[in-house]
Write an enzyme that holds these catalytic residues in place. Structure first.
Site, PDB file in Angstrom:
ATOM      1  N   ARG A 189       0.740  -1.504   0.236  1.00 39.29           N
ATOM      2  CA  ARG A 189       0.084   0.000   0.597  1.00 39.29           C
ATOM      3  C   ARG A 189       1.044   1.288  -0.339  1.00 39.29           C
ATOM      4  O   ARG A 189       0.531   2.619   0.558  1.00 39.29           O
ATOM      5  CB  ARG A 189      -0.625   0.144   1.011  1.00 39.29           C
ATOM      6  N   SER A 267     -11.532  -0.566   2.048  1.00 38.30           N
ATOM      7  CA  SER A 267     -10.601  -0.809   3.176  1.00 38.30           C
ATOM      8  C   SER A 267      -9.979   0.342   3.439  1.00 38.30           C
ATOM      9  O   SER A 267      -9.600   1.015   3.272  1.00 38.30           O
ATOM     10  CB  SER A 267      -9.626  -1.866   2.812  1.00 38.30           C
ATOM     11  N   GLU A 369      -5.190   3.900   5.988  1.00 37.80           N
ATOM     12  CA  GLU A 369      -5.069   3.135   4.611  1.00 37.80           C
ATOM     13  C   GLU A 369      -5.209   4.676   4.117  1.00 37.80           C
ATOM     14  O   GLU A 369      -4.351   5.397   2.952  1.00 37.80           O
ATOM     15  CB  GLU A 369      -5.934   2.530   4.011  1.00 37.80           C
TER      16      GLU A 369
END
Length: 383
Positions: A189, A267, A369
């Site tokens: 990520r 998410s 995130e």
């Protein structure tokens, strides 16, 4: 420090040709409400929105915009950002589209995709053409140009697995750059573009996809079982990439809310990576804990399992709650039943509530995130 790469000749030529008859005013909406431009549906008033419909508009538009003092801010699909109520910035919104086959043989195909293409539609297009590798990334919201920033990933696959190159414009120096995959500094990520957030506008992304319909990645969760049932329903004994794609679409639709119906940004927390020894201790106390070995010393833990096990599914601080079916997703209920839009402060309250709860119960720190943007268009790791 900005990496040094060669300017793309074709892009530069296209840009220079557009300079003579370029009219920036036609691209501008001012002031601009960005509520419809972020999937969390946060009300955000920006100074102006500049919609870039062609790649050739990038260079002259930015040159003119930088004559002023207001910062530039790139907003793609808005699926991974938490915006403030006021954004003192000139917002660049690239929507240019196109898919080009660069090379093809019996085993593989190389594509170059414009940044304004919808990500999920690209996945459908490639799989339906018999080009495989992206199927596990089906139904991820957003546009192609934003996908490398976060190195999007799902069900055992990350964007970097198929990516070959990127073309991007560096806002501070107003120069075009070409990136090979290694230059992008991909991690979980993460990427160079995330580390240098706000400095790059990605216009093209290259992929190399394979044509082997027997090569699938279905080892994650319930994917293999559902994919096999789909194949058998089609009188096939072995699963293929198209079965994996449809299985993942079915799974995501059953668990994840559609941002168009219930606003969210996917998410919300990263799956934390902890020491294998700590994971073993937690496994002794919680035999059902979900984790995936990263290497001998580290294990990635399913953040959704942690939140669910802590009894936080469907919980939070109104109007931002975890989703009733997928605890990893925060949803904005104010968009459905309130005349007052939710704000960054509302999201932060629920975020910190969950982080404290998980830290207290499991001793694990959860990391957000989506990126946090302040009023001056700066990306911040905190809060």
């Amino acid at each position: 420090m900005c990496p040094s790469f060669h300017t793309t000749a074709s892009v530069t030529t296209a840009s220079n040709q557009a300079d003579s008859d370029f009219n920036l005013a036609k691209l501008i909406t001012a002031p601009a409400q960005l509520l419809a431009h972020n999937t969390m549906r946060l009300s955000c008033q920006a100074m102006q929105l500049i919609t870039l419909e062609q790649e050739a508009q990038v260079e002259p538009a930015i040159a003119k915009l930088k004559e002023g003092d207001a910062p530039l801010f790139v907003l793609s699909g808005g699926s991974n950002v938490i915006l403030p109520k006021q954004l003192q910035a000139q917002v660049l919104h690239p929507v240019f589209k196109g898919i080009e086959v660069l090379a093809e043989d019996e085993h593989s195909v190389s594509l170059e995709v414009m940044g304004g293409e919808n990500w999920h539609e690209l996945v459908l297009y490639t799989v339906n053409n018999g080009w495989y590798g992206l199927e596990n990334l089906a139904l991820i919201p957003g546009l192609v140009g934003a996908s490398p920033v976060q190195n999007i990933g799902a069900y055992g696959v990350q964007l970097e697995d198929c990516l070959t190159h990127i073309k991007a414009f560096h806002l501070p120096t107003q120069k075009w750059h070409d990136f090979d995959k290694a230059d992008c500094q991909f991690n979980y990520r993460d990427s160079l573009f995330k580390q240098q957030a706000g400095q790059w506008l990605i216009t093209r992304v290259g992929f190399k996809l394979h044509k082997d319909a027997t090569q699938v990645n279905a080892d994650y969760g319930d994917v293999a079982c559902l994919a096999l049932s789909l194949a058998q329903a089609d009188n096939r004994s072995a699963i293929g990439p198209i079965d994996v794609m449809h299985a993942i679409i079915d799974i995501r639709q059953s668990k994840l809310p559609d941002p168009a119906v219930l606003p969210n940004c996917g998410s919300f927390f990263k799956n934390p990576i902890i020491g294998t020894e700590q994971f073993a201790q937690l496994q002794h106390e919680y035999p059902g804990i979900v984790g995936y070995r990263v290497d001998e010393a580290h294990t990635k833990v399913a953040a959704g399992w942690l939140i669910d096990t802590a009894g936080l599914k469907g919980q939070g601080i109104n109007p931002i709650l975890t989703h009733a079916k997928q605890a990893l997703v925060l949803v904005n209920h104010s968009a459905l039943d309130s005349t007052t839009p939710a704000s960054q402060a509302d999201i932060l309250a629920t975020q910190q509530f969950i982080q404290r709860s998980i830290k207290d119960k499991f001793g694990i720190e959860l990391e957000r995130e989506p990126v946090w943007v302040d009023e001056q268009a700066s990306y911040t790791a905190a809060p």
